[in-house]
Design a protein around this motif. Structure first.
Motif, PDB file in Angstrom:
ATOM      1  N   ALA A 789       2.205 -23.690 -24.920  1.00  0.00           N
ATOM      2  CA  ALA A 789       2.233 -22.835 -23.726  1.00  0.00           C
ATOM      3  C   ALA A 789       0.855 -22.736 -23.084  1.00  0.00           C
ATOM      4  N   ALA A 790      -0.181 -22.648 -23.904  1.00  0.00           N
ATOM      5  CA  ALA A 790      -1.532 -22.526 -23.358  1.00  0.00           C
ATOM      6  C   ALA A 790      -1.948 -23.792 -22.626  1.00  0.00           C
ATOM      7  N   ASN A 791      -1.558 -24.948 -23.127  1.00  0.00           N
ATOM      8  CA  ASN A 791      -1.880 -26.198 -22.434  1.00  0.00           C
ATOM      9  C   ASN A 791      -1.116 -26.301 -21.123  1.00  0.00           C
ATOM     10  N   ARG A 792       0.125 -25.871 -21.117  1.00  0.00           N
ATOM     11  CA  ARG A 792       0.869 -25.890 -19.855  1.00  0.00           C
ATOM     12  C   ARG A 792       0.264 -24.914 -18.860  1.00  0.00           C
ATOM     13  N   ALA A 793      -0.196 -23.777 -19.355  1.00  0.00           N
ATOM     14  CA  ALA A 793      -0.853 -22.815 -18.465  1.00  0.00           C
ATOM     15  C   ALA A 793      -2.145 -23.392 -17.894  1.00  0.00           C
ATOM     16  N   ALA A 794      -2.765 -24.318 -18.627  1.00  0.00           N
ATOM     17  CA  ALA A 794      -3.984 -24.968 -18.150  1.00  0.00           C
ATOM     18  C   ALA A 794      -3.678 -26.130 -17.213  1.00  0.00           C
ATOM     19  N   GLY A 795      -2.393 -26.358 -16.923  1.00  0.00           N
ATOM     20  CA  GLY A 795      -2.013 -27.374 -15.954  1.00  0.00           C
ATOM     21  C   GLY A 795      -1.629 -28.708 -16.547  1.00  0.00           C
ATOM     22  N   ARG A 796      -1.488 -28.791 -17.853  1.00  0.00           N
ATOM     23  CA  ARG A 796      -1.136 -30.062 -18.483  1.00  0.00           C
ATOM     24  C   ARG A 796       0.355 -30.160 -18.759  1.00  0.00           C
ATOM     25  N   GLN A 797       0.846 -31.383 -18.732  1.00  0.00           N
ATOM     26  CA  GLN A 797       2.140 -31.658 -19.322  1.00  0.00           C
ATOM     27  C   GLN A 797       1.959 -31.778 -20.837  1.00  0.00           C
ATOM     28  N   VAL A 798       2.993 -31.398 -21.590  1.00  0.00           N
ATOM     29  CA  VAL A 798       2.955 -31.560 -23.041  1.00  0.00           C
ATOM     30  C   VAL A 798       4.207 -32.332 -23.457  1.00  0.00           C
ATOM     31  N   TRP A 799       4.006 -33.575 -23.818  1.00  0.00           N
ATOM     32  CA  TRP A 799       5.081 -34.409 -24.324  1.00  0.00           C
ATOM     33  C   TRP A 799       5.173 -34.216 -25.839  1.00  0.00           C
ATOM     34  N   TRP A 800       5.988 -35.041 -26.497  1.00  0.00           N
ATOM     35  CA  TRP A 800       5.928 -35.125 -27.954  1.00  0.00           C
ATOM     36  C   TRP A 800       6.225 -36.546 -28.383  1.00  0.00           C
ATOM     37  N   TYR A 801       5.880 -36.836 -29.639  1.00  0.00           N
ATOM     38  CA  TYR A 801       6.172 -38.176 -30.174  1.00  0.00           C
ATOM     39  C   TYR A 801       6.592 -38.069 -31.625  1.00  0.00           C
ATOM     40  N   VAL A 802       7.206 -39.114 -32.142  1.00  0.00           N
ATOM     41  CA  VAL A 802       7.523 -39.200 -33.555  1.00  0.00           C
ATOM     42  C   VAL A 802       6.831 -40.424 -34.130  1.00  0.00           C
ATOM     43  N   CYS A 803       6.648 -40.359 -35.435  1.00  0.00           N
ATOM     44  CA  CYS A 803       5.954 -41.427 -36.136  1.00  0.00           C
ATOM     45  C   CYS A 803       6.482 -41.412 -37.563  1.00  0.00           C
ATOM     46  N   ASN A 804       5.738 -41.999 -38.495  1.00  0.00           N
ATOM     47  CA  ASN A 804       6.180 -41.996 -39.886  1.00  0.00           C
ATOM     48  C   ASN A 804       5.665 -40.789 -40.662  1.00  0.00           C
ATOM     49  N   PHE A 805       5.073 -39.836 -39.996  1.00  0.00           N
ATOM     50  CA  PHE A 805       4.727 -38.562 -40.612  1.00  0.00           C
ATOM     51  C   PHE A 805       4.765 -37.509 -39.513  1.00  0.00           C
ATOM     52  N   PRO A 806       4.934 -36.206 -39.833  1.00  0.00           N
ATOM     53  CA  PRO A 806       5.327 -35.750 -41.157  1.00  0.00           C
ATOM     54  C   PRO A 806       6.624 -36.414 -41.618  1.00  0.00           C
ATOM     55  N   ARG A 807       6.819 -36.424 -42.906  1.00  0.00           N
ATOM     56  CA  ARG A 807       7.932 -37.158 -43.489  1.00  0.00           C
ATOM     57  C   ARG A 807       9.254 -36.451 -43.217  1.00  0.00           C
ATOM     58  N   PRO A 808      10.347 -37.207 -43.246  1.00  0.00           N
ATOM     59  CA  PRO A 808      11.651 -36.570 -43.145  1.00  0.00           C
ATOM     60  C   PRO A 808      11.804 -35.491 -44.215  1.00  0.00           C
ATOM     61  N   PRO A 809      12.570 -34.445 -43.914  1.00  0.00           N
ATOM     62  CA  PRO A 809      13.577 -34.334 -42.855  1.00  0.00           C
ATOM     63  C   PRO A 809      13.052 -34.003 -41.459  1.00  0.00           C
ATOM     64  N   HIS A 810      11.709 -33.997 -41.239  1.00  0.00           N
ATOM     65  CA  HIS A 810      11.211 -33.878 -39.871  1.00  0.00           C
ATOM     66  C   HIS A 810      11.687 -35.087 -39.057  1.00  0.00           C
ATOM     67  N   PRO A 811      11.743 -34.969 -37.726  1.00  0.00           N
ATOM     68  CA  PRO A 811      12.318 -36.032 -36.899  1.00  0.00           C
ATOM     69  C   PRO A 811      11.600 -37.367 -37.062  1.00  0.00           C
ATOM     70  N   THR A 812      12.362 -38.429 -37.013  1.00  0.00           N
ATOM     71  CA  THR A 812      11.829 -39.769 -37.155  1.00  0.00           C
ATOM     72  C   THR A 812      12.829 -40.755 -36.561  1.00  0.00           C
ATOM     73  N   LEU A 813      12.366 -41.962 -36.283  1.00  0.00           N
ATOM     74  CA  LEU A 813      13.262 -43.050 -35.891  1.00  0.00           C
ATOM     75  C   LEU A 813      13.335 -44.108 -36.993  1.00  0.00           C
ATOM     76  N   MET A 814      12.942 -43.729 -38.199  1.00  0.00           N
ATOM     77  CA  MET A 814      13.050 -44.652 -39.324  1.00  0.00           C
ATOM     78  C   MET A 814      14.517 -44.838 -39.722  1.00  0.00           C
ATOM     79  N   LEU A 815      14.739 -45.763 -40.638  1.00  0.00           N
ATOM     80  CA  LEU A 815      16.098 -46.214 -40.930  1.00  0.00           C
ATOM     81  C   LEU A 815      16.912 -45.235 -41.762  1.00  0.00           C
TER      82      LEU A 815
END
Length: 967
Positions: A789-815
């Motif tokens: 919220a603070a970054n958006r208030a500063a005028g930024r967009q905030v996207w998100w991404y997934v990777c191989n960490f944190p490990r599942p059950p956190h979101p991932t596109l692994m097999l």
């Protein structure tokens, strides 16, 4: 510290009275007198007492923080003359009732003395904020002291590291054996693996730190008390450790419960910035020969990082815990943070929720009486096991049994489901073999755990216009193999002859390995859809899935479309069943609601096919990849490439134009700013990283400007210059050097946005002033809403991404995680948490020496370990015969999730368009439907695995959208 005491360390939680014992109270601290070390003056004894108020129980003992000159062993004592008897020889257990109003006390000393001058000291643990009974087994002390001649008992702390209070309440003797909550260190004491020892839900690692059991490299620790443990480092200089770290080792100072944390299921933390600008922090846990990395994130003042990671079913053997390391990855900034929380936790309710979801899925099948009885017995056994550990304290063996039973119950329920499918599918469908339907969000295994597969008597699917949807036709063999099994689908037609495209293909499986995260199955795992294969053999007792995919035209008229599916095999009668497709009265736009950024590395594909030396072939392959990716809502882009003025780089912009001319280009990266790639300079070159006035920084800025000056005119000519952004310092630290680079680039090119996955802990740090788009990893986005919220208030967009960490059950596109994950991530999880965009680092992860072309299924020759220790990380397609790109089930569900997100977006637009001309009740219901309920997504690691819940919610949104469109 002996093995018998390892389980006594740092267990702060509400501690209930252990058991009802036949106790004989021999001393009540509320009324009796205590003695002190009379050889020292009162001010040097290091201990005082506070009498209770009238009617209150116990005696509050205050131990001072140790200071030189004070007692090193401050204690209070009770003489035998004050107790009710000094002959303890006929008793089995001494029970000490106490209350600890503060953090856990791990080494409370209880010394028993006899009249001959012999003594024996026990070290006991007092759980935090708890009233507890702890027992000393007197039968183990007969050869150490004369139990018939007790003279006194002392209660002490050795050199207290912080001021500490303990309320002593009573002493009692019992002739009953008591579960060992505080077994002593002497011969014959309970061992660390004693299943009867009493444990609690938390192991507070701050206790290890307070006791000085840490190994530090490049960090300083200031530990005044549990609430004020600070860790600091100076700005990095040449010769300093590259990765400053704080390490707790089981073989050093008794840390990590001396390596026995076997029943713990999660690790949780809360780290808070105190001074300086945060560096990126990570955590590495090693246990049983396996390791797990967990990214904590970058801290900022007022923006702590707090989250947890499930360790249950992660392949980490915490019963053989080795080490836990917190490290600063690139300590370029002077930095101090406070450890507010760092603890292993036992969360049986989290496990119970996951297992109960599996039990519910199996329970809703048409089980027969015997199957129902088996499932009920599993559920009852799990409930019984949970009842033993649902309190604040419990037996170690009961906790271990619950964890094992939770895993076994889930697997046994799925085994029961496979047996049920083997019984009911042939009986309900083709007799000689079975035919069933599985959701596209379900993993269907050739063997092993069962899946939800309903008899294929008919199937109904809901779709919008311009949408893809899929389901799986599952063929189950009985005692005999099936040869040349084929699944065919007619073109679905409505009453007026309008058509929906449909195709069917075999699902190919890849062999996976055991990794350090929860996996649905180890073995052959469903992965690819093989479009050129419509038939295969099915071995006895196997279940083979065929992927049926439908695509509605953009202008598909609403209504019901009908078709027939036919399943055939050699030497058996074919089986057919009807398909009904209900098309809604709305169509989905192309593309995605939110912008996305992928790294579509076509040279890896063309190199794999050995086509880089054949320009025409290479170009054709690249364009096919661009088209296929676009069809899956993945726009062509290169995230990771340096600035260059080389003419050969025009090829990238020509490919962007190819996509733009199709109307499918939404954004692209001009280049990647990555200082680590500069020739002759290392990530840890002091002046290059730390001095913004270094001439090398000038050269770098100049090279970026030359790059943009060369390619901007071309992209303006092509008509898409306004869609570009600069991708800066991928997962890197942001400091004075990066701040200067971005400032000068923004000054010259103010209209070009800057995107970064860089380590950002504060929205107003100087280093992030010129960042326009910040992309944190998805779990950090969800766990740190204030920072978002603070970054958006500063005028930024905030996207998100997934990777191989944190490990599942956190979101991932692994097999090898639930097949529902990509769809949930891109659809309802995105709708709930509202990121501004999505980024993923890879699409093609083929390596020529490791991978071969995939021919036919269902078992393929594909090596799923595309990144060491991970299955299919960074890979969404496979290389098939004749240069065919094989889509994965994950990319199919990725696209379906993007389409689910369109349902919500179109409903939101319809609400805005009809705010004043529809019934208020309908409008309220539609607005409420925009909120994704917790039953679907509750957090980054708490979400449904049930496709039926997703489809029900999707249908609800679609029905409301249809009603609004009819107004």
């Amino acid at each position: 510290m002996t093995a018998s005491r390892k389980y006594l360390l740092h267990l702060p939680i509400l501690c209930l009275s252990l058991t009802a014992f036949a106790n004989e109270t021999i001393y009540d601290f509320s009324y009796g007198d205590v003695g002190f070390n009379e050889t020292l003056p009162p001010e040097k004894r290091g201990v005082t007492v506070i009498r209770p108020e009238e009617g209150a129980q116990g005696l509050l003992i205050h131990y001072d923080k140790y200071a030189v000159g004070n007692a090193t062993w401050p204690y209070v004592d009770i003489k035998a003359s004050a107790m009710r008897g000094s002959d303890w020889s006929g008793y089995i257990t001494l029970v000490i009732k106490s209350e600890n109003p503060g953090p856990a006390i791990t080494d409370f000393k209880v010394t028993l003395r006899d009249k001959t001058g012999k003594r024996h000291t026990e070290s006991v643990a007092l759980p935090a904020n708890a009233t507890s009974d702890v027992g000393i087994d007197l039968t183990k002390l007969a050869d150490k002291i004369q139990l018939a001649q007790i003279s006194r008992i002392d209660f002490a702390l050795a050199k207290p590291t912080t001021a500490t209070r303990v309320k002593l309440i009573s002493l009692a003797l019992t002739k009953d054996a008591m579960p060992s909550a505080t077994a002593g260190a002497g011969a014959g004491a309970a061992t660390a693996t004693d299943p009867n020892r009493i444990v609690t839900r938390l192991y507070d690692l701050r206790g290890d730190i307070m006791r000085g059991a840490t190994i530090t490299q490049g960090l300083r620790i200031s530990a005044n008390d549990f609430a004020d443990i600070k860790v600091s480092n100076d700005a990095w200089l040449d010769g300093a450790p590259r990765y400053p770290s704080l390490t707790l080792r089981a073989d050093q100072g008794g840390a990590l419960g001396q390596g026995d944390l076997g029943y713990m299921t999660h690790i949780a933390y809360n780290l808070e910035q105190v001074a300086g600008y945060g560096n990126y922090l990570g955590m590495m846990i090693a246990a049983g020969g396996k390791r797990m990395w967990h990214g904590i994130g970058t801290l900022g003042e007022g923006f702590p990082s707090n989250d947890s990671q499930q360790l249950w079913e992660s392949a980490l053997d915490l019963g053989n815990a080795e080490s836990l390391v917190i490290t600063s990855v690139g300590s370029f900034n002077a930095h101090t943070f406070r450890i507010n929380q760092l603890q292993f936790e036992f969360r049986p309710e989290a496990l119970l929720d996951q297992v109960n979801a599996t039990l519910a899925l199996v329970s809703r099948q048409a089980l027969d009486q015997a199957e129902r009885a088996q499932l009920d017995a599993m559920a009852q056994a799990l409930t019984t096991a949970y009842a033993k550990v649902k309190g604040g304290t419990f037996r170690y063996g009961d906790a271990m049994d619950f964890n094992r039973r939770a895993s076994d119950t889930k697997q046994n329920a799925l085994t029961l489901l496979r047996r049920h499918n083997a019984r009911i599918l042939p009986a309900m469908t083709a007799k000689q073999f079975g035919v069933g339907i599985a959701d596209s969000m379900t993993s269907v295994f050739l063997e092993g755990p069962g899946s939800e597969i309903v008899p294929a008597t008919a199937h109904t699917l809901d779709m919008a216009g311009n949408e893809y949807e899929s389901f799986q036709v599952v063929v189950a063999a009985t005692d005999s193999a099936l040869l040349n099994v084929r699944v065919e689908v007619e073109t679905p037609l409505d009453a007026r002859g309008n058509a929906i495209a449909a195709d069917v293909a075999v699902v190919g499986h890849a062999l996976n390995k055991r990794h350090n995260y929860p996996q649905e199955h180890i073995g052959h795992y469903p992965n690819f859809i093989i479009p050129y294969q419509q038939s295969c053999d099915v071995a006895e007792h196997e279940t083979v899935a065929f992927w049926a995919r439908l695509k509605t035209p953009r202008d598909a008229p609403p209504g019901t479309y009908r078709a027939t599916l036919r399943v055939s095999a050699d030497s058996v009668a074919p089986y057919s069943f009807p398909l009904l497709v209900n098309v809604f009265n709305f169509s989905l736009p192309d593309g995605t609601v939110l912008p996305t950024a992928f790294h579509v590395l076509e040279p890896r594909m063309t190199g794999f096919y050995k086509a880089n030396d054949e320009p025409e072939k290479s170009q054709a392959l690249a364009r096919n990849l661009i088209d296929v990716c676009a069809d899956y809502k993945i726009p062509f882009n290169h995230l990771y490439w340096e600035q260059t003025t080389a003419d050969s780089r025009r090829n990238y912009f020509d490919k962007l134009k190819y996509l733009h001319d199709k109307g499918l280009l939404t954004s692209f990266a001009w280049c990647t700013l990555q200082l680590t790639s500069t020739p002759g300079h290392s990530r840890f070159n002091t002046s290059y990283w730390m001095d913004p006035d270094d001439p090398e920084v000038d050269r770098f800025i100049t090279s970026v400007k030359e790059h943009l000056d060369k390619w901007l005119p071309l992209c303006r000519e092509f008509g898409f210059a306004d869609k570009g952004y600069i991708y800066a310092f991928d997962e890197g630290s942001l400091n004075a050097v990066t701040a200067r680079i971005l400032a000068e680039i923004k000054q010259s090119y103010p209209d070009i946005p800057v995107m970064t996955c860089g380590r950002l802990g504060s929205p107003d740090a100087p280093a992030v002033k010129d960042v326009d788009i910040w992309v944190p990893i998805t779990p950090r986005f969800i766990a740190r809403p204030e920072l978002v919220a603070a970054n958006r208030a500063a005028g930024r967009q905030v996207w998100w991404y997934v990777c191989n960490f944190p490990r599942p059950p956190h979101p991932t596109l692994m097999l090898d995680v639930p097949a529902i994950m990509p769809r949930l991530l891109m659809g309802m999880m995105t709708q709930k948490y509202r990121p501004d965009g999505f980024l993923y680092w890879g699409v093609i992860a083929w390596r020529g020496k490791q991978h071969d072309i995939i021919s036919y299924g269902p078992r393929t020759n594909w090596d799923s370990e595309t990144v060491a220790g991970d299955s299919e990380e960074g890979n969404l397609f496979g290389p098939g015969l004749n240069y065919t790109l094989l889509p994965t089930i994950r990319v199919e569900n990725y696209r379906d999730g993007c389409e689910d997100h369109w349902y919500y977006e179109l409903l939101a637009r319809a609400i805005a368009n009809h705010a004043n001309d529809v019934d208020e009740t309908l409008l309220a219901e539609a607005k409420a439907a925009l909120a994704v309920p917790d039953i679907i997504v509750k957090g980054s690691s708490e979400y449904t695995r049930d496709p039926q819940i997703i489809r029900n919610q999707r249908h609800k949104v679609a029905s409301l959208l249809e009603k609004l469109r009819q107004k």
